[in-house]
Design an enzyme around this catalytic site. Structure first.
Site, PDB file in Angstrom:
ATOM      1  N   ASP A 214       0.844  -1.195   0.000  1.00  0.00           N
ATOM      2  CA  ASP A 214       0.000   0.000   0.000  1.00  0.00           C
ATOM      3  C   ASP A 214       0.886   1.254   0.000  1.00  0.00           C
ATOM      4  O   ASP A 214       0.390   2.380  -0.084  1.00  0.00           O
ATOM      5  CB  ASP A 214      -1.017  -0.003   1.156  1.00  0.00           C
ATOM      6  N   SER A 215       2.204   1.046   0.017  1.00  0.00           N
ATOM      7  CA  SER A 215       3.139   2.152  -0.219  1.00  0.00           C
ATOM      8  C   SER A 215       2.856   2.817  -1.562  1.00  0.00           C
ATOM      9  O   SER A 215       3.345   3.922  -1.830  1.00  0.00           O
ATOM     10  CB  SER A 215       4.590   1.649  -0.183  1.00  0.00           C
TER      11      SER A 215
ATOM     12  N   ASP B 188      -1.194  -6.393  -0.291  1.00  0.00           N
ATOM     13  CA  ASP B 188      -1.188  -5.695   1.002  1.00  0.00           C
ATOM     14  C   ASP B 188      -2.601  -5.218   1.325  1.00  0.00           C
ATOM     15  O   ASP B 188      -3.209  -4.497   0.517  1.00  0.00           O
ATOM     16  CB  ASP B 188      -0.257  -4.477   0.848  1.00  0.00           C
TER      17      ASP B 188
ATOM     18  N   LYS C 173      -0.890  -9.495   3.140  1.00  0.00           N
ATOM     19  CA  LYS C 173      -0.128  -8.963   4.276  1.00  0.00           C
ATOM     20  C   LYS C 173      -1.020  -7.973   5.021  1.00  0.00           C
ATOM     21  O   LYS C 173      -1.793  -7.252   4.398  1.00  0.00           O
ATOM     22  CB  LYS C 173       1.143  -8.242   3.798  1.00  0.00           C
TER      23      LYS C 173
ATOM     24  N   GLU D  74      -0.969  -5.289   8.759  1.00  0.00           N
ATOM     25  CA  GLU D  74      -0.113  -4.679   9.792  1.00  0.00           C
ATOM     26  C   GLU D  74      -0.683  -4.908  11.182  1.00  0.00           C
ATOM     27  O   GLU D  74      -1.904  -4.886  11.374  1.00  0.00           O
ATOM     28  CB  GLU D  74       0.002  -3.171   9.533  1.00  0.00           C
TER      29      GLU D  74
ATOM     30  N   GLU E  74       9.698  -3.979  10.348  1.00  0.00           N
ATOM     31  CA  GLU E  74      10.039  -2.666   9.773  1.00  0.00           C
ATOM     32  C   GLU E  74      10.491  -1.701  10.870  1.00  0.00           C
ATOM     33  O   GLU E  74       9.848  -1.591  11.927  1.00  0.00           O
ATOM     34  CB  GLU E  74       8.826  -2.069   9.036  1.00  0.00           C
TER      35      GLU E  74
HETATM   36  O1  KIV Z   1       3.546  -1.061   1.684  1.00  0.00           O
HETATM   37  C1  KIV Z   1       4.694  -1.528   1.554  1.00  0.00           C
HETATM   38  O2  KIV Z   1       5.357  -1.362   0.534  1.00  0.00           O
HETATM   39  C2  KIV Z   1       5.230  -2.270   2.692  1.00  0.00           C
HETATM   40  C3  KIV Z   1       6.678  -2.657   2.639  1.00  0.00           C
HETATM   41  C4  KIV Z   1       7.530  -1.480   2.774  1.00  0.00           C
HETATM   42  C5  KIV Z   1       7.005  -3.723   3.614  1.00  0.00           C
HETATM   43  O3  KIV Z   1       4.526  -2.533   3.619  1.00  0.00           O
END
Ligand code: KIV
Length: 262
Positions: free
Chosen positions: A46-47, A85, A115, A117, A180
């Site tokens: 989600d970056s 994510d 993934k 958090e 992280e």
């Molecule tokens: O959103 C993302 O790209 C991430 C990575 C930096 C682990 O969570």
């Protein structure tokens, strides 16, 4: 052609002490390049809210945006494991909704895993998603979706809490955990304590693998480079050089030449 990376591949790599390589990707052409380079795991992070959409945080990213990007990355990756994510508020409010949203990554976007958090607080959600047959990668330490609660993107140093989070997400059924923004000594102890692979970003060299954001490590976006990033190329500068030459050749009449004409 190498076979598709699976959970078994990652577990075996941890057992043998072989480092896992992971990278984010957000679209088809770069997913192909990342996959062909031999990266084991591609995260559609989600970056993208920051490096693709230009925002200040990952919070506005939606499920539809994540599914779109996951689908076009999966189309370009034959070998790497594809992890989607889960965006902010797609899994925090309700466990049934979390399982449904996780399932959409596999049904609609061809991901192999998701993934999310959080540590102890999201363990019931991790268990419910895993029990639905969907592999879950956990993410602890500096968790960008909690930026306001952390008071900024800050390194996390509470060793007891981090160890507890790591052990809890493993017991809950996570197949791997991203560490992280964690000091080297703490991530070393966590990696030694867990059976599942740890993937570090700003967490030092002792993790079972490393992940970086594609645009950061290739120097695509201008601006501040965080301490934990190593820039392996300057793609932004190289692209600008190519564009400057194009502009100059169009304006001077050098392009298109005879060889480009019918
Ligand atoms: O959103 C993302 O790209 C991430 C990575 C930096 C682990 O969570």
């Amino acid at each position: 052609m190498p076979s598709k990376v699976t959970l078994t591949t990652l577990y075996k790599m941890k057992e043998k002490g072989e480092k896992i390589t992971a990278l984010t990707a957000y679209d088809y052409p770069f997913a192909r390049i990342v996959d062909e380079a031999g990266i084991h795991l591609i995260l559609i992070g989600d970056s993208l809210g920051m490096v693709i959409q230009g925002g200040n945080s990952t919070l506005p990213v939606t499920m539809d945006e994540m599914l779109y990007h996951t689908r076009i990355v999966a189309a370009g990756a034959k070998t790497a494991m594809i992890v989607g994510d889960m965006p902010f508020m797609s899994y925090q409010t309700d466990i049934r909704e979390a399982v449904n949203n996780a399932g959409r990554f596999l049904k609609e976007a061809d991901a192999q895993a998701v993934k999310l958090e959080g540590g102890a607080a999201v363990c019931d959600t991790i268990t419910a998603i895993s029990e639905a047959g969907i592999p879950v990668q956990a993410h602890i330490g500096l968790t960008p979706q909690s930026v306001h609660q952390m008071g900024g993107f800050k390194v996390q140093r509470d060793e007891d809490r981090l160890m507890e989070d790591a052990l809890n997400v493993e017991s809950a059924g996570a197949f791997s955990v991203v560490l992280e923004g964690i000091p080297v000594g703490i991530s070393e102890k966590i990696t030694a304590a867990l059976k599942i692979p740890t993937i570090g970003i700003g967490a030092g060299p002792h993790c079972d693998g490393q992940i970086l954001v594609f645009h950061d490590m290739l120097g695509i976006n201008p601006g501040h480079v965080p301490k934990f990033v190593k820039q392996y190329a300057t793609v932004g500068e190289e692209t600008k050089r190519g564009l400057a030459k194009y502009i100059q050749e169009v304006q001077s009449g050098e392009f298109p030449g005879k060889e480009h004409c019918y």
